[in-house]
Every structure is written in structure tokens, then in C-alpha cells.
Scaffold this motif. Structure first.
Motif, PDB file in Angstrom:
ATOM      1  N   ILE A   1       0.855  -1.375   0.029  1.00  8.22           N
ATOM      2  CA  ILE A   1      -0.107  -0.251  -0.144  1.00  8.22           C
ATOM      3  C   ILE A   1       0.888   1.316   0.017  1.00  8.22           C
ATOM      4  O   ILE A   1       0.588   2.289  -0.714  1.00  8.22           O
ATOM      5  CB  ILE A   1      -0.930   0.021   1.239  1.00  8.22           C
ATOM      6  CG1 ILE A   1      -2.000  -1.209   0.989  1.00  8.22           C
ATOM      7  CG2 ILE A   1      -1.638   1.366   1.418  1.00  8.22           C
ATOM      8  CD1 ILE A   1      -2.890  -1.394   2.229  1.00  8.22           C
ATOM      9  N   ILE A   2       1.955   1.313   0.804  1.00 10.28           N
ATOM     10  CA  ILE A   2       2.714   2.471   0.658  1.00 10.28           C
ATOM     11  C   ILE A   2       3.552   2.485  -0.680  1.00 10.28           C
ATOM     12  O   ILE A   2       3.374   3.813  -0.943  1.00 10.28           O
ATOM     13  CB  ILE A   2       3.680   2.269   2.069  1.00 10.28           C
ATOM     14  CG1 ILE A   2       3.149   2.291   3.333  1.00 10.28           C
ATOM     15  CG2 ILE A   2       4.882   3.150   1.828  1.00 10.28           C
ATOM     16  CD1 ILE A   2       3.943   1.970   4.279  1.00 10.28           C
TER      17      ILE A   2
ATOM     18  N   HIS B   1       4.038   5.745  -5.376  1.00 12.67           N
ATOM     19  CA  HIS B   1       4.041   5.576  -6.828  1.00 12.67           C
ATOM     20  C   HIS B   1       2.961   6.653  -7.369  1.00 12.67           C
ATOM     21  O   HIS B   1       3.360   7.288  -8.383  1.00 12.67           O
ATOM     22  CB  HIS B   1       3.927   4.416  -7.487  1.00 12.67           C
ATOM     23  CG  HIS B   1       4.730   4.142  -8.665  1.00 12.67           C
ATOM     24  ND1 HIS B   1       4.699   2.741  -9.219  1.00 12.67           N
ATOM     25  CD2 HIS B   1       4.910   4.955  -9.642  1.00 12.67           C
ATOM     26  CE1 HIS B   1       5.420   3.087 -10.300  1.00 12.67           C
ATOM     27  NE2 HIS B   1       5.481   4.203 -10.706  1.00 12.67           N
ATOM     28  N   TYR B   2       1.889   6.508  -6.833  1.00 14.03           N
ATOM     29  CA  TYR B   2       0.744   7.323  -7.223  1.00 14.03           C
ATOM     30  C   TYR B   2       1.104   9.077  -7.063  1.00 14.03           C
ATOM     31  O   TYR B   2       0.716   9.799  -7.887  1.00 14.03           O
ATOM     32  CB  TYR B   2      -0.441   7.127  -6.602  1.00 14.03           C
ATOM     33  CG  TYR B   2      -1.637   7.935  -6.520  1.00 14.03           C
ATOM     34  CD1 TYR B   2      -2.467   7.815  -7.805  1.00 14.03           C
ATOM     35  CD2 TYR B   2      -2.290   8.638  -5.423  1.00 14.03           C
ATOM     36  CE1 TYR B   2      -3.639   8.531  -8.104  1.00 14.03           C
ATOM     37  CE2 TYR B   2      -3.222   9.459  -5.830  1.00 14.03           C
ATOM     38  CZ  TYR B   2      -3.895   9.446  -6.910  1.00 14.03           C
ATOM     39  OH  TYR B   2      -5.123  10.112  -7.170  1.00 14.03           O
TER      40      TYR B   2
ATOM     41  N   TRP C   1       0.421   3.822 -16.287  1.00 18.41           N
ATOM     42  CA  TRP C   1       0.544   3.172 -14.973  1.00 18.41           C
ATOM     43  C   TRP C   1      -1.046   2.917 -14.389  1.00 18.41           C
ATOM     44  O   TRP C   1      -1.009   1.768 -13.795  1.00 18.41           O
ATOM     45  CB  TRP C   1       1.283   4.212 -13.961  1.00 18.41           C
ATOM     46  CG  TRP C   1       1.530   3.640 -12.604  1.00 18.41           C
ATOM     47  CD1 TRP C   1       2.449   2.677 -12.298  1.00 18.41           C
ATOM     48  CD2 TRP C   1       0.857   4.048 -11.540  1.00 18.41           C
ATOM     49  NE1 TRP C   1       2.251   2.501 -11.093  1.00 18.41           N
ATOM     50  CE2 TRP C   1       1.076   3.078 -10.418  1.00 18.41           C
ATOM     51  CE3 TRP C   1      -0.245   4.946 -11.339  1.00 18.41           C
ATOM     52  CZ2 TRP C   1       0.718   3.528  -9.190  1.00 18.41           C
ATOM     53  CZ3 TRP C   1      -0.765   5.228 -10.127  1.00 18.41           C
ATOM     54  CH2 TRP C   1      -0.326   4.438  -9.112  1.00 18.41           C
ATOM     55  N   PHE C   2      -1.693   3.875 -14.295  1.00 14.66           N
ATOM     56  CA  PHE C   2      -2.916   3.662 -13.778  1.00 14.66           C
ATOM     57  C   PHE C   2      -3.749   2.442 -14.270  1.00 14.66           C
ATOM     58  O   PHE C   2      -4.499   1.982 -13.727  1.00 14.66           O
ATOM     59  CB  PHE C   2      -3.496   5.105 -13.610  1.00 14.66           C
ATOM     60  CG  PHE C   2      -4.721   5.249 -12.801  1.00 14.66           C
ATOM     61  CD1 PHE C   2      -4.665   5.429 -11.347  1.00 14.66           C
ATOM     62  CD2 PHE C   2      -6.218   4.927 -13.471  1.00 14.66           C
ATOM     63  CE1 PHE C   2      -5.813   5.388 -10.616  1.00 14.66           C
ATOM     64  CE2 PHE C   2      -7.212   4.948 -12.698  1.00 14.66           C
ATOM     65  CZ  PHE C   2      -7.187   5.257 -11.213  1.00 14.66           C
TER      66      PHE C   2
ATOM     67  N   THR D   1      -9.233   0.340  -5.882  1.00 15.31           N
ATOM     68  CA  THR D   1     -10.187   0.767  -4.707  1.00 15.31           C
ATOM     69  C   THR D   1      -9.179   1.383  -3.449  1.00 15.31           C
ATOM     70  O   THR D   1      -9.727   2.517  -2.828  1.00 15.31           O
ATOM     71  CB  THR D   1     -10.765  -0.629  -4.283  1.00 15.31           C
ATOM     72  OG1 THR D   1     -11.282  -1.334  -5.172  1.00 15.31           O
ATOM     73  CG2 THR D   1     -11.186  -0.479  -2.715  1.00 15.31           C
ATOM     74  N   VAL D   2      -8.082   1.032  -3.544  1.00 17.69           N
ATOM     75  CA  VAL D   2      -7.148   1.667  -2.341  1.00 17.69           C
ATOM     76  C   VAL D   2      -6.853   3.049  -2.899  1.00 17.69           C
ATOM     77  O   VAL D   2      -7.195   4.041  -2.021  1.00 17.69           O
ATOM     78  CB  VAL D   2      -5.798   1.060  -2.379  1.00 17.69           C
ATOM     79  CG1 VAL D   2      -4.881   1.701  -1.482  1.00 17.69           C
ATOM     80  CG2 VAL D   2      -5.780  -0.344  -1.626  1.00 17.69           C
ATOM     81  N   LEU D   3      -6.779   3.333  -4.192  1.00 16.33           N
ATOM     82  CA  LEU D   3      -6.714   4.897  -4.455  1.00 16.33           C
ATOM     83  C   LEU D   3      -7.554   5.626  -4.337  1.00 16.33           C
ATOM     84  O   LEU D   3      -7.716   6.862  -3.973  1.00 16.33           O
ATOM     85  CB  LEU D   3      -6.092   4.878  -5.841  1.00 16.33           C
ATOM     86  CG  LEU D   3      -4.541   4.403  -5.932  1.00 16.33           C
ATOM     87  CD1 LEU D   3      -4.057   4.615  -7.500  1.00 16.33           C
ATOM     88  CD2 LEU D   3      -3.545   5.147  -5.265  1.00 16.33           C
TER      89      LEU D   3
END
Length: 89
Positions: A41-42, A47-48, A63-64, A73-75
Motif C-alpha cells: 500500500i505504501i 508511486h501514485y 501506469w494507472f 480501490t485503495v487509491l
């Protein structure tokens, strides 16, 4: 409307309800059930953030688009939380 689209609409409506109520429980359930480690997640968030700050939209889009449903979902949850904290005052 397909089942996948209906489910996505339901998730999106849940996100909007959560924004209005500032209740993280619905979103927490979505991410708590996902696989992966804290490090995953980190790394995803790092990266995001790094790619979203660059001016190369195509690099970010590529990338996305390659992310999994779980990573999306995390984003989404991250952006909801971030939006709430940015507009807290």
C-alpha cells in the motif's frame, strides 16, 4: 446495465454518502478485505503521488490503467480520505 457497472455505481454512491457523513466505516470495509501488505500500500501510494505530480499525463495514465481493481480501490479510498482531511476546516 451490467452487474459490474451496477456494483461500481453502488460503490461510488457509497463513497459519496461517506463524504457527506465523514464516516469511514464503509470505505474501511472495502480496503480491509483486500490482500497485500502494508508495504504494498505504501509503495502504491508513493508511486501514485510521484506520478501525479509529474507533467507526463501519458506515463501516469499508462501506469494507472495497468493497476488491478484492488489497487484502484485503495487509491479511491485514499483520495476520499485526503479530500476530507484537506477540507476539514
Amino acid at each position: 446495465m451490467s452487474d459490474a457497472q451496477a456494483q461500481q455505481n453502488q460503490i461510488d454512491q457509497g463513497v459519496m454518502d461517506t463524504l457527506r457523513e465523514r464516516d469511514h466505516s464503509i470505505l474501511a470495509k472495502q480496503v480491509d478485505s483486500l490482500g497485500g501488505t502494508h508495504n504494498d500500500i505504501i509503495e502504491l501510494l508513493a508511486h501514485y503521488l510521484a506520478l501525479s505530480e509529474q507533467e507526463d499525463d501519458e506515463l501516469f495514465d499508462d501506469w494507472f490503467d495497468s493497476l488491478s481493481k484492488e489497487q484502484h480501490t485503495v487509491l479511491k479510498v485514499f483520495e476520499v480520505y485526503r479530500g476530507q482531511y484537506e477540507h476539514q476546516n
